[in-house]
Design a protein around this motif. Structure first.
Motif, PDB file in Angstrom:
ATOM      1  N   GLU A  82     -43.764  -8.429   4.051  1.00  0.00           N
ATOM      2  CA  GLU A  82     -42.972  -7.048   4.681  1.00  0.00           C
ATOM      3  C   GLU A  82     -42.105  -6.728   4.190  1.00  0.00           C
ATOM      4  O   GLU A  82     -41.848  -5.727   3.388  1.00  0.00           O
ATOM      5  CB  GLU A  82     -42.949  -7.114   5.987  1.00  0.00           C
ATOM      6  N   TRP A  83     -41.319  -7.846   3.288  1.00  0.00           N
ATOM      7  CA  TRP A  83     -40.454  -7.187   2.622  1.00  0.00           C
ATOM      8  C   TRP A  83     -40.969  -6.752   1.162  1.00  0.00           C
ATOM      9  O   TRP A  83     -41.143  -5.759   0.398  1.00  0.00           O
ATOM     10  CB  TRP A  83     -39.277  -8.422   2.011  1.00  0.00           C
ATOM     11  N   THR A  84     -41.518  -7.881   0.449  1.00  0.00           N
ATOM     12  CA  THR A  84     -42.227  -7.606  -0.623  1.00  0.00           C
ATOM     13  C   THR A  84     -43.541  -6.588  -0.542  1.00  0.00           C
ATOM     14  O   THR A  84     -43.407  -5.523  -1.384  1.00  0.00           O
ATOM     15  CB  THR A  84     -43.407  -8.867  -0.865  1.00  0.00           C
ATOM     16  N   ARG A  85     -44.125  -6.026   0.140  1.00  0.00           N
ATOM     17  CA  ARG A  85     -44.916  -4.647   0.534  1.00  0.00           C
ATOM     18  C   ARG A  85     -43.619  -3.602   0.089  1.00  0.00           C
ATOM     19  O   ARG A  85     -44.146  -2.448  -0.782  1.00  0.00           O
ATOM     20  CB  ARG A  85     -45.533  -4.725   1.568  1.00  0.00           C
ATOM     21  N   ALA A  86     -42.490  -3.229   1.311  1.00  0.00           N
ATOM     22  CA  ALA A  86     -41.450  -1.870   0.821  1.00  0.00           C
ATOM     23  C   ALA A  86     -41.855  -2.220  -0.173  1.00  0.00           C
ATOM     24  O   ALA A  86     -41.102  -1.204  -0.826  1.00  0.00           O
ATOM     25  CB  ALA A  86     -40.952  -2.625   1.969  1.00  0.00           C
ATOM     26  N   ASN A  87     -41.465  -3.441  -1.230  1.00  0.00           N
ATOM     27  CA  ASN A  87     -40.317  -3.030  -1.833  1.00  0.00           C
ATOM     28  C   ASN A  87     -41.252  -3.205  -3.337  1.00  0.00           C
ATOM     29  O   ASN A  87     -40.618  -2.997  -4.427  1.00  0.00           O
ATOM     30  CB  ASN A  87     -38.994  -3.995  -2.446  1.00  0.00           C
ATOM     31  N   LEU A  88     -42.249  -3.391  -3.173  1.00  0.00           N
ATOM     32  CA  LEU A  88     -42.580  -4.536  -4.948  1.00  0.00           C
ATOM     33  C   LEU A  88     -43.848  -3.478  -4.586  1.00  0.00           C
ATOM     34  O   LEU A  88     -44.668  -3.151  -5.953  1.00  0.00           O
ATOM     35  CB  LEU A  88     -42.863  -5.722  -4.849  1.00  0.00           C
ATOM     36  N   PHE A  89     -44.645  -3.643  -3.565  1.00  0.00           N
ATOM     37  CA  PHE A  89     -46.080  -3.108  -3.624  1.00  0.00           C
ATOM     38  C   PHE A  89     -45.916  -1.649  -2.812  1.00  0.00           C
ATOM     39  O   PHE A  89     -47.119  -1.250  -3.466  1.00  0.00           O
ATOM     40  CB  PHE A  89     -46.911  -3.143  -2.551  1.00  0.00           C
ATOM     41  N   SER A  92     -51.994  -3.689 -10.221  1.00  0.00           N
ATOM     42  CA  SER A  92     -50.518  -3.598 -10.184  1.00  0.00           C
ATOM     43  C   SER A  92     -49.961  -1.940  -9.344  1.00  0.00           C
ATOM     44  O   SER A  92     -50.225  -0.799  -9.300  1.00  0.00           O
ATOM     45  CB  SER A  92     -49.599  -3.249 -11.075  1.00  0.00           C
ATOM     46  N   SER A  93     -49.602  -2.372  -8.405  1.00  0.00           N
ATOM     47  CA  SER A  93     -49.370  -1.368  -6.916  1.00  0.00           C
ATOM     48  C   SER A  93     -47.848  -0.302  -7.885  1.00  0.00           C
ATOM     49  O   SER A  93     -47.786   0.561  -7.311  1.00  0.00           O
ATOM     50  CB  SER A  93     -48.688  -1.375  -6.033  1.00  0.00           C
ATOM     51  N   LYS A  94     -47.207  -1.174  -8.350  1.00  0.00           N
ATOM     52  CA  LYS A  94     -46.523  -0.607  -9.792  1.00  0.00           C
ATOM     53  C   LYS A  94     -46.696   0.204 -10.366  1.00  0.00           C
ATOM     54  O   LYS A  94     -46.589   1.612 -10.510  1.00  0.00           O
ATOM     55  CB  LYS A  94     -45.498  -1.204  -9.682  1.00  0.00           C
ATOM     56  N   ASN A  95     -48.016  -0.398 -10.978  1.00  0.00           N
ATOM     57  CA  ASN A  95     -48.713   0.918 -12.406  1.00  0.00           C
ATOM     58  C   ASN A  95     -49.078   1.768 -11.457  1.00  0.00           C
ATOM     59  O   ASN A  95     -49.452   2.957 -12.187  1.00  0.00           O
ATOM     60  CB  ASN A  95     -49.327  -0.018 -13.157  1.00  0.00           C
ATOM     61  N   TRP A  96     -49.700   1.388 -10.505  1.00  0.00           N
ATOM     62  CA  TRP A  96     -50.358   2.706  -9.878  1.00  0.00           C
ATOM     63  C   TRP A  96     -49.454   3.861  -9.377  1.00  0.00           C
ATOM     64  O   TRP A  96     -49.834   5.135  -8.967  1.00  0.00           O
ATOM     65  CB  TRP A  96     -51.499   2.332  -8.605  1.00  0.00           C
TER      66      TRP A  96
END
Length: 621
Positions: free
Chosen positions: A348-355, A289-293
């Motif tokens: 692109e939006w997913t990477r910037a905002n969620l990852f 999980s990028s959020k956790n990391w």
């Protein structure tokens, strides 16, 4: 290549050669007559007959300690070789194969249960001579009869994938007191000796009064470094290291399997599992999980050095993680529909905002490897592809493959217009804000099947974009047992899946892509591909005479798969992000391929003492 997780460890929960002289270690002809200590698909093995240990293993690593790990979902089966049931984590530690690979070579196998490997000069057969000291965990010797029984049983009663792998083996026979020979249908499938080396050898005597195809929670007898010590069905499983393991001093095993006990605790919620790790409920975590990391490790234990976070570079091929279409469903059978849906995923939006800016977009079914198709087809690829011009997408010849892009702002109007235009060409149009089939009047509606609820945060923005195109899409979250059953029987519209690959693809590609596997329950052709061109290119990979031909054929296959829009590609990375309580050490040289935590790490006595002392101080009143 088959891969240890498939044949040596478990059925799904995740090799081609040149001339005979390249299959055996670079040695005089007599070595082939006697049998070799190793075989390499291309070139010669890195480690010679007198090697002492793999470079990425510490032969002086101390043994000991109990390690707690986590697993997701549940389990109801300890037999990893059958289609039925949910196999317990770590079950591969109980079993051994005739040969084993190294973590810093591409498709090289060293004798494990087998002391020597001998390949017929015309590649029509391979013989394995067992080590005289090889033993099962109940003390009985591993015999040639066990090898024959294992081969026959796996092919007849094991997971369906074994029938695919062993399809070209026409005879298996005992040709010496400790020797088994496998004879092949033809000589143009040079991967077969390595496939047979990956055969897991099971004890014939332990199954005489048991149904091999039935699920079981009774610990199985194997010849591996661990035995099952404790089972709490669906909750936890504990493995105990075999102290007098017959293979512990073999060069391929020195410095490996260092933990005395390994316990896997199961969690049904990934957020709960993460909090449990930070509370000390288990010891080691591979963070996905990028959020956790990025945000989740702001804890005193991390600041104080009690929890270590580490990024470990690797060269593992990443395959393809993606939204996978089930093209058995009528709405997904038109290539144009699948292309249009690709325009509605805003990576692109997913990477910037969620990852949090981590990961990179996947653009190949063989990502993070030299097998990935890039740019335009090479002359060698064109030689394979030109005969199929008119039967494969024309864009393949003139454009490098790129998934649709956005500006990352969340405004997908250009992509939406492009998608709706392609949908209209395919017979779908917006009517009253619903994408409707112009012939039948049916709405465009589908379900995304997942087993991990945390994926919803990635899928929900995709659903909003689908809704803007008039598509009715929903998420169905099921438990892991139901998910596996539905996937085995292709009972889904779309799912998220990682199609793992090795650095040396071969016979397993049939199970992924070939028409004959599309309707075989339990196969990895989850997409349902029935494409004669794909079938032909898979056979080119299998029969490739050298590494260059293998690469060209794999890249050609990659292009055909990509341009048919069978998936909506996700993302991948080239580092392992791990977090662990600071009681471990690992060798300074990491394996190129694979993380190897339970394989080459160890409990460091000094670190463990400091961590234990710190925990006692924290618990003191």
């Amino acid at each position: 290549m088959i891969g240890a997780t498939l044949l040596a460890a478990a059925a799904p929960a995740m090799l081609v050669a040149a001339a005979p002289a390249m299959l055996v270690a670079a040695a005089p002809a007599m070595a082939q007559e006697r049998g070799a200590h190793a075989i390499a698909l291309h070139g010669a093995p890195k480690y010679g007959p007198d090697f002492q240990h793999f470079d990425y293993a510490n032969p002086n690593a101390p043994k000991g300690g109990e390690v707690k790990l986590s697993a997701f979902g549940g389990f109801d089966n300890l037999n990893p070789f059958i289609l039925r049931g949910q196999t317990a984590a770590g079950s591969g530690l109980v079993f051994q194969t005739l040969t084993t690979g190294s973590g810093d070579e591409v498709t090289t196998e060293y004798g494990l249960l087998a002391e020597t490997i001998q390949i017929a000069p015309d590649r029509s057969a391979v013989s394995f001579t067992l080590r005289p000291q090889a033993r099962f965990s109940d003390g009985t010797p591993v015999t040639a009869d066990d090898v024959l029984w294992s081969f026959q049983t796996l092919r007849e009663k094991g997971h369906p994938l074994y029938r695919t792998y062993y399809a070209d083996v026409v005879k298996a026979e005992k040709t010496g007191e400790r020797t088994v020979t496998f004879t092949f249908r033809n000589t143009d499938n040079p991967e077969l000796p390595i496939i047979m080396g990956a055969l897991s050898v099971l004890p014939k005597h332990a199954f005489e009064n048991r149904d091999f195809a039935a699920t079981t929670l009774e610990p199985m007898v194997g010849s591996g470094p661990y035995v099952v010590a404790e089972v709490q069905p669906g909750r936890s499983i504990t493995y105990q290291r075999v102290a007098d393991w017959w293979a512990k001093d073999l060069p391929v095993n020195r410095g490996r399997y260092n933990f005395d006990r390994l316990r896997y605790d199961y969690y049904r919620d990934l957020d709960v599992a993460f909090e449990a790790f930070k509370a000390g409920a288990y010891d080691f975590r591979l963070e996905h999980s990028s959020k956790n990391w990025t945000t989740g490790y702001n804890t005193p234990a991390v600041k104080d050095g009690e929890i270590v976070r580490e990024e470990i570079k690797h060269q593992d091929p990443q395959g393809m993680q993606a939204f996978v279409f089930n093209i058995r469903r009528p709405i997904f059978q038109d290539r144009r529909v699948r292309e249009a849906l690709n325009y509605l995923f805003d990576y692109e939006w997913t990477r910037a905002n969620l990852f949090y800016g981590l990961y990179q977009r996947t653009k190949s079914f063989f990502a993070n490897s030299e097998l990935a198709a890039t740019g335009l087809p090479s002359p060698a690829e064109l030689a394979l592809l030109e005969p199929y011009r008119g039967k494969i997408p024309d864009e393949l010849f003139s454009k490098p493959f790129e998934p649709p892009k956005t500006d990352g702002s969340g405004n997908i109007r250009p992509n939406l217009r492009a998608a709706l235009g392609i949908f209209k060409e395919a017979g779908w149009d917006l009517k009253n804000n619903k994408l409707t089939n112009l012939e039948t009047g049916a709405p465009f509606r589908f379900e995304i099947l997942i087993a991990q609820a945390d994926l919803e945060r990635v899928i929900q923005p995709f659903l909003r974009n689908l809704e803007r195109a008039g598509i009715e899409a929903s998420i169905r979250v099921v438990d892991t047992a139901q998910y596996q059953n539905r996937m085995d029987n292709f009972d889904f519209d779309m799912t998220t899946e990682r199609l793992a690959q090795s650095l040396s693809p071969g016979n397993e590609q049939r199970d992924y892509w070939e028409s004959s596997r599309a309707d075989q329950p339990g196969s990895r052709n989850t997409i349902g591909i029935k494409n004669p061109v794909v079938d032909a290119l898979v056979e080119k990979i299998i029969a490739a005479p050298d590494r260059e031909a293998q690469i060209a054929a794999t890249r050609a296959l990659d292009r055909v798969l990509l341009w048919n829009w069978y998936v909506i590609p996700h993302w991948h990375d080239s580092v392992h992000r791990v977090a662990y309580w600071n009681r471990f050490s690992h060798p300074p040289i990491a394996a190129k391929y694979g993380l190897g935590f339970s394989d080459t790490w160890w409990v460091d006595p000094a670190k463990n003492a400091r961590l234990t002392s710190s925990a006692r101080r924290a618990a003191a009143p």
